[in-house]
Design an enzyme around this catalytic site. Structure first.
Site, mmCIF file in Angstrom:
data_model
loop_
_atom_site.group_PDB
_atom_site.id
_atom_site.type_symbol
_atom_site.label_atom_id
_atom_site.label_comp_id
_atom_site.label_asym_id
_atom_site.label_seq_id
_atom_site.Cartn_x
_atom_site.Cartn_y
_atom_site.Cartn_z
ATOM 1 N N GLN A 1 0.815 -1.213 0.000
ATOM 2 C CA GLN A 1 0.000 0.000 0.000
ATOM 3 C C GLN A 1 0.850 1.265 0.000
ATOM 4 O OE1 GLN A 1 -2.575 -0.541 3.403
ATOM 5 N NE2 GLN A 1 -3.698 -2.221 2.444
ATOM 6 N N HIS B 1 -1.051 -0.186 5.566
ATOM 7 C CA HIS B 1 -1.634 0.670 6.615
ATOM 8 C C HIS B 1 -0.732 1.859 6.924
ATOM 9 C CE1 HIS B 1 -4.707 -2.404 8.429
ATOM 10 N NE2 HIS B 1 -4.637 -2.487 7.096
ATOM 11 N N GLU C 1 -15.138 3.631 9.627
ATOM 12 C CA GLU C 1 -15.635 4.705 10.484
ATOM 13 C C GLU C 1 -15.484 6.075 9.844
ATOM 14 O OE1 GLU C 1 -14.157 2.607 14.690
ATOM 15 O OE2 GLU C 1 -13.445 4.612 14.146
ATOM 16 N N TYR D 1 -9.743 7.125 19.851
ATOM 17 C CA TYR D 1 -10.829 6.653 18.986
ATOM 18 C C TYR D 1 -11.002 5.133 18.999
ATOM 19 C CZ TYR D 1 -11.409 11.444 17.750
ATOM 20 O OH TYR D 1 -11.677 12.793 17.838
ATOM 21 N N TYR E 1 -9.921 -10.786 10.102
ATOM 22 C CA TYR E 1 -10.030 -11.471 8.812
ATOM 23 C C TYR E 1 -10.155 -12.980 8.984
ATOM 24 C CZ TYR E 1 -8.774 -6.954 6.904
ATOM 25 O OH TYR E 1 -8.768 -5.619 6.580
#
Length: 366
Positions: free
Chosen positions: A79, A141, A231, A241, A252
């Site tokens: 990513q 991530h 979210e 949070y 997963y």
């Protein structure tokens, strides 16, 4: 939990709204390799990032420049790559362009923020302003989205690296946090004792967007949950949070990440998607072209489609007095993962498709 909106399934507003039939989608640019972000220049041109490490200028007629010089070398893996692009609020005076990118090797890397001056089709005097710590051994991530606040400072979202989710509760690490920085990268937040430089909020999984409402100053962010539990949050300094102590998603493997969907002392999201839509870039619509969307959030979605929802689309999240009143699916006819959504100065909406032959698509009223 008051005021929270949870979408279980797709039982609301998935058909096009009345205004959707009046929209026109026009592909302006093709041939971009996994474009990630877009920024509008004052002269009508645009800057667009490609994950492999290229920054391009796009002319008003859609002409695409060669890659600009002065861009840092990136780790293009998983990513990671060249991610967000943003202009300094005083860009017309100082010419600063901000980039985020991953640097290093797949098993030893981190997220960086830097800036350079846009001059003569290149970034000059480029410098790294901020590097997330500690370094990671994963290439997923990253987060990487940037938003400037009214005072010229900025917020940067940082993912928890997937393998380090417990560190999202540790303010001494940048994993799973937002940081608050001056425009030169100096840390501004001191919300947590002994925290890593600039930590503004913690308990995030993989932030994908952060936007500031120019009318109210409210800061909205979205993030990926695991399986379910994506979210939208309203960010405030010093808040936790929840991830991974509180989540609406499961692992997963199918196992519970946590038994808690809410937890004392932690801030609940204002909106949750179960199942996931894989949110990406996000914008708050302020403008006249789509006046019925004014004040609403537009959320890019990367979801793989099924019989009920198209692959890749934009969710319009209807906000009424700061609360989520409903949502609808838009632009599924593109049949592509939507990586970013931006509102142009003229009120048109621009979409960035995450493809090997990526597109920039302009959405306007007919």
């Amino acid at each position: 939990m008051a005021g929270k909106s949870i979408v279980l399934g797709l039982a609301l507003m998935l058909a096009a709204a009345p205004g959707h039939a009046q929209t026109q989608l026009e592909t302006r640019v093709e041939g971009l390799e996994h474009p990630w972000s877009l920024a509008f220049l004052p002269d009508g041109r645009m800057l667009v990032t490609e994950k492999p490490g290229r920054l391009r200028l796009v002319a008003a007629d859609g002409t695409l420049s060669d890659p600009l010089a002065g861009v840092p070398e990136v780790l293009y893996s998983g990513q990671g790559g060249l991610l967000d692009v943003a202009l300094h609020p005083d860009f017309e005076t100082n010419g600063w362009v901000y980039l985020t990118w991953s640097e290093g090797r797949p098993r030893d890397n981190t997220l960086h923020l830097g800036r350079g001056r846009l001059e003569s089709g290149a970034l000059r005097d480029f410098e790294t302003l901020f590097s997330a710590t500690p370094r990671r051994r994963t290439d997923v991530h990253y987060g990487g989205r940037v938003a400037f606040l009214a005072d010229g400072s900025l917020l940067l979202g940082i993912g928890e690296g997937f393998d380090f989710r417990e560190q999202a509760q540790n303010p001494q690490s940048h994993f799973g946090s937002f940081v608050h920085l001056a425009d030169d990268g100096a840390p501004l937040s001191a919300a947590f004792d002994g925290a890593a430089p600039g930590v503004f909020s913690i308990g995030h999984r993989n932030p994908q967007a952060v936007v500031v409402d120019p009318d109210t100053g409210t800061v909205y962010a979205n993030e990926h949950g695991p399986q379910g539990g994506d979210e939208i949050n309203v960010l405030a300094e010093g808040n936790n949070y929840g991830w991974p102590i509180a989540s609406h998603g499961i692992d997963y493997t199918g196992a519970l990440v946590t038994p808690f969907q809410t937890y004392a002392g932690m801030t609940d999201p204002i909106h949750v998607w179960v199942p996931s839509i894989a949110p990406a870039g996000m914008a708050i619509y302020r403008g006249d072209m789509f006046a019925d969307w004014d004040g609403d959030l537009l959320v890019a979605a990367l979801i793989s489609g099924d019989a009920d929802v198209p692959s890749g689309h934009v969710r319009r999240v209807d906000l009424e007095n700061g609360a989520v009143a409903g949502e609808e699916v838009l632009f599924g006819e593109l049949e592509a993962r939507i990586r970013d959504v931006r509102v142009a100065p003229d009120g048109a909406v621009w979409l960035v498709t995450d493809e090997e032959n990526g597109r920039l698509v302009r959405v306007s009223r007919e």
